[in-house]
Enzyme design. Structure first.
Site, PDB file in Angstrom:
ATOM      1  N   LYS A 179       0.841  -1.212   0.000  1.00  0.00           N
ATOM      2  CA  LYS A 179       0.000   0.000   0.000  1.00  0.00           C
ATOM      3  C   LYS A 179       0.869   1.252   0.000  1.00  0.00           C
ATOM      4  O   LYS A 179       2.065   1.184   0.302  1.00  0.00           O
ATOM      5  CB  LYS A 179      -0.910  -0.013   1.232  1.00  0.00           C
ATOM      6  N   ARG A 182     -10.666  -0.121  14.643  1.00  0.00           N
ATOM      7  CA  ARG A 182     -10.498   0.728  13.474  1.00  0.00           C
ATOM      8  C   ARG A 182     -11.524   0.287  12.442  1.00  0.00           C
ATOM      9  O   ARG A 182     -12.554   0.928  12.290  1.00  0.00           O
ATOM     10  CB  ARG A 182      -9.056   0.596  12.954  1.00  0.00           C
ATOM     11  N   TYR A 205      13.399  32.114   2.492  1.00  0.00           N
ATOM     12  CA  TYR A 205      12.152  32.857   2.697  1.00  0.00           C
ATOM     13  C   TYR A 205      11.997  33.323   4.142  1.00  0.00           C
ATOM     14  O   TYR A 205      12.366  32.608   5.068  1.00  0.00           O
ATOM     15  CB  TYR A 205      10.953  31.981   2.329  1.00  0.00           C
ATOM     16  N   MET A 244       9.527  25.018  -1.420  1.00  0.00           N
ATOM     17  CA  MET A 244       8.752  24.020  -2.147  1.00  0.00           C
ATOM     18  C   MET A 244       9.666  23.037  -2.891  1.00  0.00           C
ATOM     19  O   MET A 244       9.416  21.836  -2.915  1.00  0.00           O
ATOM     20  CB  MET A 244       7.805  24.703  -3.139  1.00  0.00           C
TER      21      MET A 244
HETATM   22  C1  LIG Z   1      -0.411  -1.766   6.839  1.00  0.00           C
HETATM   23  C2  LIG Z   1      -0.999  -3.047   7.277  1.00  0.00           C
HETATM   24  C3  LIG Z   1      -0.172  -4.175   7.476  1.00  0.00           C
HETATM   25  C4  LIG Z   1       1.343  -4.139   7.404  1.00  0.00           C
HETATM   26  O1  LIG Z   1       1.869  -3.779   8.665  1.00  0.00           O
HETATM   27  P1  LIG Z   1       3.445  -3.671   8.916  1.00  0.00           P
HETATM   28  O2  LIG Z   1       3.558  -3.473  10.380  1.00  0.00           O
HETATM   29  O3  LIG Z   1       3.934  -2.510   8.135  1.00  0.00           O
HETATM   30  O4  LIG Z   1       4.040  -4.951   8.481  1.00  0.00           O
HETATM   31  C5  LIG Z   1      -0.789  -5.380   7.766  1.00  0.00           C
HETATM   32  N1  LIG Z   1      -2.134  -5.461   7.896  1.00  0.00           N
HETATM   33  C6  LIG Z   1      -2.946  -4.388   7.743  1.00  0.00           C
HETATM   34  C7  LIG Z   1      -4.418  -4.554   7.913  1.00  0.00           C
HETATM   35  C8  LIG Z   1      -2.407  -3.147   7.459  1.00  0.00           C
HETATM   36  O5  LIG Z   1      -3.215  -2.082   7.327  1.00  0.00           O
END
Ligand SMILES: *Cc1c(COP(=O)(O)O)cnc(C)c1O
Length: 370
Positions: A38, A136, A264, A313
């Protein structure tokens, strides 16, 4: 190694291979490896990472959103891709691209059944997510009955896996809580498997779960940070190697006399003779303004050069008064020797935030050496 000529994020595939094999060796041979890619592979490049992992034996991928899964499919990734946090508005696309949803509430379960039915799907594979304490996303165990009822009334989808997520597996002070989460997941899974009458793939563990809780490995483990190994992050195993290095160069050198200002808002005023280097990376590239005014630093000729003045920037200026260097020299923001976690900690954040903020205009280059 070739000389850096502009700001680049170097992705080291040899280190990725090392990290993958290192983690794979921590779990039994029958446990599948799901790579979480991700947020562009935690800021690197999801397609480059996924295609390499597919070659070296990953079993599964996960992304957060449908759009991220689409990118992987379009770059030719063939393995199953789990979408951890899909929204109903994208369910049609999810099916079109052969992605697997994590269904986490009655609202999304019903919506997914509706979309799968409209698209004439039969037994479309889905993962059901349970909340065991992170609070969550995820079904609660009290919803087991209604989930099973809902599933019994459709042929369009078929649960193939159950998942949950640990809240504090990296924290040894939270052992009791984590074990409660693992036990809760086990109970839910036992009931669910009994009711559906066939085996389901169980997965609960993230990277620190792999390292700290063998009892949470179940049938598959999910690893993100472990693959990228922002290593010098003390929470994690130091045998992991950092996959991404952010490097730039010195564009220009200036010499300031006492009273001269820099950047700046004249945020820096020289009190003594000061030599500065301008580096072509700024807040639009992911170097937060928080790193300005001596909070962040780069490494030039193995020495720390602190950012002075405000982050612009497209540029930062660093103090090189005591560094013997010239225009065109390399300026390392982070690499294996000076990890992202080190800079991040100076501004009260974590390496993830620094890494995932690196914008797309920073060129990604692949290296494959140790
Ligand atoms: C991001 C995520 C992971 C990965 O976690 P890490 O600690 O980075 O290995 C695993 N499961 C879910 C549901 C996540 O959102």
């Amino acid at each position: 190694m070739s000389k850096i000529q502009e700001t680049v994020l170097e992705i080291n595939l040899a280190h990725l291979t090392h990290n993958f094999n290192y983690l794979k060796n921590k779990v039994s041979s029958n446990v599948k490896m799901l790579a979480v890619v991700k947020a562009s592979g935690y800021g690197s490049d999801a397609s480059i990472i996924a295609k390499h992992l597919e070659k070296i034996g990953a079993d599964y991928f996960a992304v957060a959103y449908v759009s991220e899964g689409v990118i992987l499919r379009e770059s030719g990734v063939k393995l199953p891709i789990l979408v951890l946090h899909p929204q109903p508005v994208n369910f049609k696309k999810l099916i079109e691209y052969n992605l697997e949803p994590s269904l986490y509430s009655l609202r999304v379960l019903n919506q997914f059944i509706e979309t799968a039915s409209i698209l004439n799907q039969k037994e479309y594979p889905v993962h059901i997510k349970f909340n065991t304490g992170l609070n969550r996303i995820g079904f609660s165990k009290n919803e087991l009955g209604i989930i099973l009822d809902t599933l019994s009334q459709t042929q369009a989808i078929k649960p193939i896996a159950l998942l949950s997520h640990l809240a504090a597996s990296e924290d040894s002070n939270e052992k009791e809580f984590t074990i409660q989460q693992i036990d809760a997941f086990k109970k839910i899974a036992d009931t669910m498997i009994k009711k559906v009458g066939y085996p389901l793939t169980l997965h609960q563990s993230n990277t620190s779960g792999i390292l700290n809780y063998p009892e949470a490995h179940f049938d598959m483990v999910r690893t993100g940070i472990g693959l990228y190994g922002y290593g010098n992050d003390v929470k994690y195993d130091t045998k992991l190697k950092p996959v991404a290095s952010l490097k730039s160069i010195i564009s220009q050198i200036h010499e300031l006399e006492p009273g001269d200002s820099l950047g700046y808002n004249r945020a820096f005023i020289a009190t003594d003779y000061t030599k500065t280097a301008t580096i072509p990376i700024g807040h639009a590239d992911g170097i937060s303004r928080q790193y300005g005014n001596r909070k962040g630093f780069v490494t030039i000729q193995n020495k720390r050069a602190y950012i002075i003045g405000n982050v612009c920037m497209d540029m930062i200026m660093v103090d090189i008064t005591d560094i013997d260097c010239e225009e065109g020299d390399e300026a390392i923001i982070f690499d294996a020797n000076s990890g992202a976690a080190k800079i991040a900690e100076n501004t009260g954040t974590i390496s993830y935030e620094l890494l995932t903020a690196i914008s797309t205009r920073v060129k990604r280059i692949v290296v494959d050496d140790n």
